[in-house]
Design a protein around this motif. Sequence first.
Motif, PDB file in Angstrom:
ATOM      1  N   ARG A 251      82.713  36.958  49.822  1.00 22.38           N
ATOM      2  CA  ARG A 251      83.483  37.955  48.866  1.00 22.38           C
ATOM      3  C   ARG A 251      85.260  37.698  49.364  1.00 22.38           C
ATOM      4  N   ARG A 252      85.260  37.113  50.610  1.00 21.58           N
ATOM      5  CA  ARG A 252      86.515  37.081  50.940  1.00 21.58           C
ATOM      6  C   ARG A 252      87.355  35.710  50.356  1.00 21.58           C
ATOM      7  N   LEU A 253      86.942  35.156  49.455  1.00 22.67           N
ATOM      8  CA  LEU A 253      87.524  33.900  48.769  1.00 22.67           C
ATOM      9  C   LEU A 253      87.889  34.301  47.363  1.00 22.67           C
ATOM     10  N   LYS A 254      88.994  34.058  47.163  1.00 23.49           N
ATOM     11  CA  LYS A 254      89.641  34.585  45.720  1.00 23.49           C
ATOM     12  C   LYS A 254      90.374  33.131  45.145  1.00 23.49           C
ATOM     13  N   VAL A 255      89.864  32.743  44.411  1.00 25.06           N
ATOM     14  CA  VAL A 255      90.497  31.484  43.678  1.00 25.06           C
ATOM     15  C   VAL A 255      91.677  31.904  42.784  1.00 25.06           C
ATOM     16  N   ILE A 256      92.884  31.451  43.129  1.00 26.91           N
ATOM     17  CA  ILE A 256      93.878  31.274  42.366  1.00 26.91           C
ATOM     18  C   ILE A 256      94.350  30.551  41.447  1.00 26.91           C
ATOM     19  N   GLU A 257      94.126  29.210  41.721  1.00 27.75           N
ATOM     20  CA  GLU A 257      94.353  28.171  40.698  1.00 27.75           C
ATOM     21  C   GLU A 257      93.337  27.173  40.819  1.00 27.75           C
ATOM     22  N   VAL A 258      93.245  26.350  39.849  1.00 30.90           N
ATOM     23  CA  VAL A 258      92.495  25.171  39.816  1.00 30.90           C
ATOM     24  C   VAL A 258      93.482  23.845  39.100  1.00 30.90           C
ATOM     25  N   ARG A 259      93.652  23.037  39.969  1.00 28.88           N
ATOM     26  CA  ARG A 259      94.571  21.704  39.748  1.00 28.88           C
ATOM     27  C   ARG A 259      93.813  20.469  39.590  1.00 28.88           C
ATOM     28  N   ARG A 260      94.009  20.032  38.313  1.00 26.44           N
ATOM     29  CA  ARG A 260      93.232  18.803  37.877  1.00 26.44           C
ATOM     30  C   ARG A 260      94.304  17.635  37.573  1.00 26.44           C
ATOM     31  N   ARG A 261      94.197  16.526  38.237  1.00 26.64           N
ATOM     32  CA  ARG A 261      95.361  15.300  38.021  1.00 26.64           C
ATOM     33  C   ARG A 261      96.624  15.962  38.035  1.00 26.64           C
ATOM     34  N   GLY A 262      97.265  16.739  38.991  1.00 25.50           N
ATOM     35  CA  GLY A 262      98.243  17.321  39.007  1.00 25.50           C
ATOM     36  C   GLY A 262      98.886  18.283  38.328  1.00 25.50           C
ATOM     37  N   ARG A 263      97.931  18.791  37.462  1.00 21.68           N
ATOM     38  CA  ARG A 263      98.244  19.807  36.275  1.00 21.68           C
ATOM     39  C   ARG A 263      97.282  21.254  36.472  1.00 21.68           C
ATOM     40  N   VAL A 264      98.083  22.418  36.480  1.00 23.54           N
ATOM     41  CA  VAL A 264      97.141  23.498  36.696  1.00 23.54           C
ATOM     42  C   VAL A 264      96.287  23.864  35.286  1.00 23.54           C
ATOM     43  N   LEU A 265      95.126  23.757  35.537  1.00 18.28           N
ATOM     44  CA  LEU A 265      94.370  24.291  34.148  1.00 18.28           C
ATOM     45  C   LEU A 265      94.519  25.996  33.792  1.00 18.28           C
ATOM     46  N   GLU A 266      94.804  25.952  32.681  1.00 16.50           N
ATOM     47  CA  GLU A 266      95.092  27.185  32.074  1.00 16.50           C
ATOM     48  C   GLU A 266      93.875  28.048  31.615  1.00 16.50           C
ATOM     49  N   ALA A 267      92.803  27.390  31.660  1.00 20.06           N
ATOM     50  CA  ALA A 267      91.571  28.075  31.116  1.00 20.06           C
ATOM     51  C   ALA A 267      91.073  29.218  31.966  1.00 20.06           C
ATOM     52  N   SER A 268      90.264  30.168  31.578  1.00 27.12           N
ATOM     53  CA  SER A 268      89.392  30.755  32.497  1.00 27.12           C
ATOM     54  C   SER A 268      88.591  30.346  33.418  1.00 27.12           C
ATOM     55  N   LEU A 269      88.606  30.982  34.664  1.00 29.20           N
ATOM     56  CA  LEU A 269      87.933  30.507  35.776  1.00 29.20           C
ATOM     57  C   LEU A 269      86.187  30.367  35.398  1.00 29.20           C
ATOM     58  N   ASP A 270      85.751  31.251  34.450  1.00 26.22           N
ATOM     59  CA  ASP A 270      84.322  31.217  34.169  1.00 26.22           C
ATOM     60  C   ASP A 270      84.107  30.121  32.896  1.00 26.22           C
ATOM     61  N   THR A 271      85.065  29.230  32.710  1.00 22.94           N
ATOM     62  CA  THR A 271      84.984  28.351  31.757  1.00 22.94           C
ATOM     63  C   THR A 271      85.314  26.985  32.332  1.00 22.94           C
ATOM     64  N   ILE A 272      86.064  26.953  33.498  1.00 27.16           N
ATOM     65  CA  ILE A 272      86.327  25.502  34.083  1.00 27.16           C
ATOM     66  C   ILE A 272      85.209  25.169  34.858  1.00 27.16           C
ATOM     67  N   GLN A 273      84.877  23.810  34.392  1.00 25.88           N
ATOM     68  CA  GLN A 273      83.888  23.010  35.213  1.00 25.88           C
ATOM     69  C   GLN A 273      84.351  22.072  36.292  1.00 25.88           C
ATOM     70  N   LEU A 274      84.044  22.296  37.375  1.00 24.75           N
ATOM     71  CA  LEU A 274      84.554  21.570  38.396  1.00 24.75           C
ATOM     72  C   LEU A 274      84.391  19.895  38.346  1.00 24.75           C
ATOM     73  N   VAL A 275      84.987  19.249  38.739  1.00 24.01           N
ATOM     74  CA  VAL A 275      84.866  17.669  38.804  1.00 24.01           C
ATOM     75  C   VAL A 275      85.285  16.937  39.955  1.00 24.01           C
ATOM     76  N   GLU A 276      85.138  15.820  40.298  1.00 19.73           N
ATOM     77  CA  GLU A 276      85.528  15.302  41.692  1.00 19.73           C
ATOM     78  C   GLU A 276      87.110  15.447  41.488  1.00 19.73           C
ATOM     79  N   GLY A 277      87.563  15.640  42.756  1.00 19.91           N
ATOM     80  CA  GLY A 277      89.261  15.612  42.882  1.00 19.91           C
ATOM     81  C   GLY A 277      90.016  16.844  42.672  1.00 19.91           C
TER      82      GLY A 277
END
Length: 606
Positions: A251-277
């Motif tokens: 519970r101590r971890l809170k994701v603020i942003e996910v960046r892919r190929r240098g670009r911040v993904l604007e979708a909701s965290l419950d829809t972003i599927q993680l990929v390598e990198g």
Amino acid sequence: MLPAVPPVWHQYFVFGLTLAIFGGFLWGKRSIELIALGGAGLLLLAGVVDRDDLLRAFANPAPVTIGALFIISAALERTGQIARLGRLFNAVARNSERRALAALLAVCIVCSAFVNNTPLVVILLPVILGFCRDSGAKPSRLLLPMSYACILGGTCSMAGTSTNILVDGIARESGIEPFHLFAIAPLGIIYAVVGSAYLWLLGPKLLPARDTLATLLDAARGREFLIQAAVPADSSLIGKTVVEALQGRSRRLKVIEVRRRGRVLEASLDTIQLVEGDRLLIRTGTKGVAELHRSEGVNVGLGESDLAPMEQREAVLLEGMIGPNSPLAGRTLAELAFRQRFGALILAIHREGQNITRDFETLRLDFGDTLLVEGAREGIERLKAERDFITLSEPRPESFNQRKAPYALAGIGLFVFLAAFNFSWVGLPWVDFDTLSAAFLAALFVLLTGCLRPREAYEAVDWKILLLIIGMLVLGTAMDKTHAASTIATLVANWLEPLGPWGILCGIYLLASIMTEMVSNNAVAVVLAPIALRIAEAVEVSPTPFLIAVMFGASASFATPIGYQTNTYVFGAGGYLFKDFVKVGLPLNLILWVVASITIPLIWPF
């Protein structure tokens, strides 16, 4: 040929529309300028006013004068002259709350007599909060007196508040001689002295000693860090959403942003599927940092190689406020994609005396909301640069054009000189300036001398206030044209006739003071000024004392945080409750009502 008598239903329509407009102001679900302009449109559609009436509202000197004063104030702000007041405040205060209060009262009363008090408050807010952090003083002991001092100072000249200029414009249209710049100064100075004495003697006993939002939460949070982690090629998290990856984990971890190929993904965290990198920016406390860096790789229940920590830095905490013209206002955090846009999380929101620390993702932000935000420094800097977002944690770094400061000071000096003195002795009919002419020439001067760029001048004007005034001026014209103002004036005069002109004046002031606690002071002035003129005609006395009563009564907004804009600014920043304004402001309202009722007839006889 006698003017046509308007149909009786026109008067009833105006009465009903006036109530509806003020009800809309109180409802607060639509912007007040839109409500006022909507009322003007309905009057035009109903045939109560015509095209010429509409044009007269736009030609009224008040909006032009107020717009020019916005530009003059902006020139002082952009050249660093208002920021110098902050340095002066710190030099005088010297870690003493009493000296700080004295400095605030003096600076705000003097300056708000000549410049728009909104930039004054915006500049001083972080300065005062910084002083409180360094000295241990409570912001709630100083911010409310600052707002009240700005209101008191605004009554010392015709340029001190838009209400004064508006009443003057209505008086001119009725053929009354214009008020010169310091026409109301005798009563304004008395107001300033009485108000300052009240705040100095009784303020410390009535004002709460309350911590701000940042102080309340920071004590329990401890240090927090931002860690950037990458998803390696063999991670078991690939293909999972961020929420699925962290569900049931630390519970101590809170994701603020996910960046892919240098670009911040604007979708909701419950829809972003993680990929390598993919790179995740994670907020965590001290214990979370230990878990992330414990033994080999990451060991927080995600698998030892699921995430590879790349960089660690301390999180930046920012306290700020939504301004009246902010593009953030009126939208939810989801609509703004706030987390993705600024790489930051909102930890809490202070609104109307309450600290909201959860379930505010769907809450629509509004003017006056105080936000506690945490994130990476670059994202925080983007938020601080957002238009009309007021930084409270620290003074906003500005690139002041110091070289143009003498011209800005000369501009305000030119305005005072032209507006305050009568040049009839020159013998030239065109060498005599009213407030409008002086403000226009001074605004033109600061533009031509480069104190402001044209774009900055346009942004400096609060168009919401000007549009509100124009819409309400149309309503005022309708009240006069349909004799609605005369009808109300006759009823008031007959009701208060046993008390004489003095009793009527007391009633007008009290009504203006009560109304301005609930709705815009400009709207109150537009509605009551024509009524005051008609009452003066009915009782056959000079209209000047009644107009003065409207000016001062409509500016006397001390008992609520919604009647005057500076009150709304300090409401959230100082951690106040609604009852704090009532406790401190209501006695001041009553004291000034008595002062005005006694003093106005002595200075401006009936």
